[in-house]
Design a protein around this motif. Structure first.
Motif, PDB file in Angstrom:
ATOM      1  N   VAL A 139       0.814  -1.263  -0.122  1.00  0.00           N
ATOM      2  CA  VAL A 139      -0.108   0.040  -0.026  1.00  0.00           C
ATOM      3  C   VAL A 139       0.982   0.960   0.123  1.00  0.00           C
ATOM      4  N   LEU A 140       1.854   1.186   0.814  1.00  0.00           N
ATOM      5  CA  LEU A 140       2.768   2.431   0.761  1.00  0.00           C
ATOM      6  C   LEU A 140       3.554   2.653  -0.375  1.00  0.00           C
ATOM      7  N   GLY A 141       3.944   1.334  -1.101  1.00  0.00           N
ATOM      8  CA  GLY A 141       4.449   1.749  -2.418  1.00  0.00           C
ATOM      9  C   GLY A 141       3.691   2.444  -3.338  1.00  0.00           C
ATOM     10  N   PHE A 142       2.462   1.673  -3.460  1.00  0.00           N
ATOM     11  CA  PHE A 142       1.533   2.353  -4.439  1.00  0.00           C
ATOM     12  C   PHE A 142       1.177   3.833  -4.125  1.00  0.00           C
ATOM     13  N   VAL A 143       0.920   4.412  -2.874  1.00  0.00           N
ATOM     14  CA  VAL A 143       0.728   5.815  -2.478  1.00  0.00           C
ATOM     15  C   VAL A 143       2.053   6.446  -2.998  1.00  0.00           C
ATOM     16  N   VAL A 144       3.253   5.966  -2.522  1.00  0.00           N
ATOM     17  CA  VAL A 144       4.242   6.909  -2.938  1.00  0.00           C
ATOM     18  C   VAL A 144       4.588   6.759  -4.693  1.00  0.00           C
ATOM     19  N   GLY A 145       4.331   5.772  -5.015  1.00  0.00           N
ATOM     20  CA  GLY A 145       4.326   5.771  -6.528  1.00  0.00           C
ATOM     21  C   GLY A 145       3.499   6.559  -7.372  1.00  0.00           C
ATOM     22  N   LEU A 146       2.328   6.803  -6.674  1.00  0.00           N
ATOM     23  CA  LEU A 146       1.190   7.744  -7.079  1.00  0.00           C
ATOM     24  C   LEU A 146       1.580   9.059  -7.045  1.00  0.00           C
ATOM     25  N   LEU A 147       2.080   9.270  -5.725  1.00  0.00           N
ATOM     26  CA  LEU A 147       2.638  10.645  -5.471  1.00  0.00           C
ATOM     27  C   LEU A 147       3.933  10.982  -6.463  1.00  0.00           C
ATOM     28  N   GLN A 148       4.606  10.022  -6.695  1.00  0.00           N
ATOM     29  CA  GLN A 148       5.945  10.710  -7.628  1.00  0.00           C
ATOM     30  C   GLN A 148       5.312  10.797  -8.915  1.00  0.00           C
ATOM     31  N   ALA A 149       4.313   9.993  -9.380  1.00  0.00           N
ATOM     32  CA  ALA A 149       3.837  10.053 -10.796  1.00  0.00           C
ATOM     33  C   ALA A 149       3.015  11.653 -10.950  1.00  0.00           C
ATOM     34  N   LEU A 150       2.186  11.717  -9.852  1.00  0.00           N
ATOM     35  CA  LEU A 150       1.465  12.984  -9.961  1.00  0.00           C
ATOM     36  C   LEU A 150       2.603  14.350  -9.916  1.00  0.00           C
ATOM     37  N   SER A 183       5.982  14.434 -10.403  1.00  0.00           N
ATOM     38  CA  SER A 183       7.249  14.103 -11.462  1.00  0.00           C
ATOM     39  C   SER A 183       8.462  14.160 -10.361  1.00  0.00           C
ATOM     40  N   ILE A 184       8.412  13.764  -9.406  1.00  0.00           N
ATOM     41  CA  ILE A 184       9.499  13.674  -8.540  1.00  0.00           C
ATOM     42  C   ILE A 184      10.011  12.336  -8.611  1.00  0.00           C
ATOM     43  N   GLN A 185      11.204  11.975  -9.075  1.00  0.00           N
ATOM     44  CA  GLN A 185      11.911  10.776  -9.158  1.00  0.00           C
ATOM     45  C   GLN A 185      13.041  10.421  -8.254  1.00  0.00           C
ATOM     46  N   GLU A 186      12.699  10.789  -7.140  1.00  0.00           N
ATOM     47  CA  GLU A 186      13.891  10.545  -6.186  1.00  0.00           C
ATOM     48  C   GLU A 186      14.030   9.027  -5.333  1.00  0.00           C
ATOM     49  N   MET A 187      14.960   8.413  -5.321  1.00  0.00           N
ATOM     50  CA  MET A 187      14.889   6.882  -5.135  1.00  0.00           C
ATOM     51  C   MET A 187      14.902   6.981  -3.468  1.00  0.00           C
ATOM     52  N   THR A 188      15.429   7.781  -2.780  1.00  0.00           N
ATOM     53  CA  THR A 188      15.000   7.862  -1.203  1.00  0.00           C
ATOM     54  C   THR A 188      13.689   7.988  -0.904  1.00  0.00           C
ATOM     55  N   LEU A 189      12.768   8.707  -1.731  1.00  0.00           N
ATOM     56  CA  LEU A 189      11.465   8.906  -1.495  1.00  0.00           C
ATOM     57  C   LEU A 189      10.634   7.673  -1.458  1.00  0.00           C
ATOM     58  N   THR A 190      11.171   6.635  -2.200  1.00  0.00           N
ATOM     59  CA  THR A 190      10.332   5.203  -2.190  1.00  0.00           C
ATOM     60  C   THR A 190      11.260   4.427  -1.174  1.00  0.00           C
ATOM     61  N   PHE A 191      12.242   4.363  -0.758  1.00  0.00           N
ATOM     62  CA  PHE A 191      13.014   3.607   0.196  1.00  0.00           C
ATOM     63  C   PHE A 191      12.777   3.674   1.623  1.00  0.00           C
ATOM     64  N   VAL A 192      12.996   5.046   2.179  1.00  0.00           N
ATOM     65  CA  VAL A 192      12.742   5.350   3.375  1.00  0.00           C
ATOM     66  C   VAL A 192      11.793   5.197   3.992  1.00  0.00           C
ATOM     67  N   PRO A 193      10.298   5.791   3.570  1.00  0.00           N
ATOM     68  CA  PRO A 193       9.134   5.340   4.334  1.00  0.00           C
ATOM     69  C   PRO A 193       8.762   3.957   4.404  1.00  0.00           C
ATOM     70  N   LYS A 194       9.289   3.351   3.350  1.00  0.00           N
ATOM     71  CA  LYS A 194       8.846   1.806   3.451  1.00  0.00           C
ATOM     72  C   LYS A 194       9.693   0.941   4.374  1.00  0.00           C
ATOM     73  N   ILE A 195      10.943   1.484   4.710  1.00  0.00           N
ATOM     74  CA  ILE A 195      11.719   0.984   5.942  1.00  0.00           C
ATOM     75  C   ILE A 195      11.368   1.397   7.148  1.00  0.00           C
ATOM     76  N   PHE A 196      10.801   2.675   7.153  1.00  0.00           N
ATOM     77  CA  PHE A 196      10.392   3.328   8.447  1.00  0.00           C
ATOM     78  C   PHE A 196       8.919   2.341   8.737  1.00  0.00           C
ATOM     79  N   ALA A 197       8.075   2.050   7.566  1.00  0.00           N
ATOM     80  CA  ALA A 197       6.781   1.612   8.017  1.00  0.00           C
ATOM     81  C   ALA A 197       7.071   0.119   8.074  1.00  0.00           C
TER      82      ALA A 197
END
Length: 87
Positions: A30-41, A43-57
Motif C-alpha cells: 500500500v505504501l509503495g502504491f501511494v508513494v508511486g502515485l505521489l511520484q507520478a503526480l 514528477s519527483i523521481q527521487e529513489m530515497t523517497l520510495t525507500f525511506v518510508p518503506k523501511i520506516f513502515a
C-alpha cells in the motif's frame, strides 16, 4: 515419521510464514502504491523517497505485530513440531 506427517508439517510451516509476513507485505504494498502515485503526480523521481518510508513502515509494523507473529510461531511449534518430537 511418515511422509504424510512431513508434508503436513511443511504445509503448516509455509502457512505460518504466509500469515507472519502478511502484515509487513501488505503495508509495504500500500505504501509503495501511494508513494508511486505521489511520484507520478508530482514528477519527483527521487529513489530515497520510495525507500525511506518503506523501511520506516516495516520497522513500525514489525514492532506492532511482533506479538501476533510470536503467537503464530509458538502455535506452529506447539501444535505441529512438538507432537512429532514427542512420538
Amino acid at each position: 515419521m511418515t511422509e504424510l506427517a512431513i508434508f503436513e508439517v511443511l504445509r503448516s510451516a509455509l502457512w505460518a510464514a504466509v500469515l507472519m509476513s502478511l502484515p509487513i507485505l501488505s503495508v509495504t504494498l500500500v505504501l509503495g502504491f501511494v508513494v508511486g502515485l505521489l511520484q507520478a503526480l508530482t514528477s519527483i523521481q527521487e529513489m530515497t523517497l520510495t525507500f525511506v518510508p518503506k523501511i520506516f513502515a516495516v520497522v513500525v509494523v514489525l514492532f506492532l505485530t511482533l506479538g501476533y507473529m510470536t503467537r503464530i510461531a509458538l502455535d506452529l511449534f506447539n501444535n505441529s513440531i512438538l507432537p512429532l518430537v514427542g512420538s
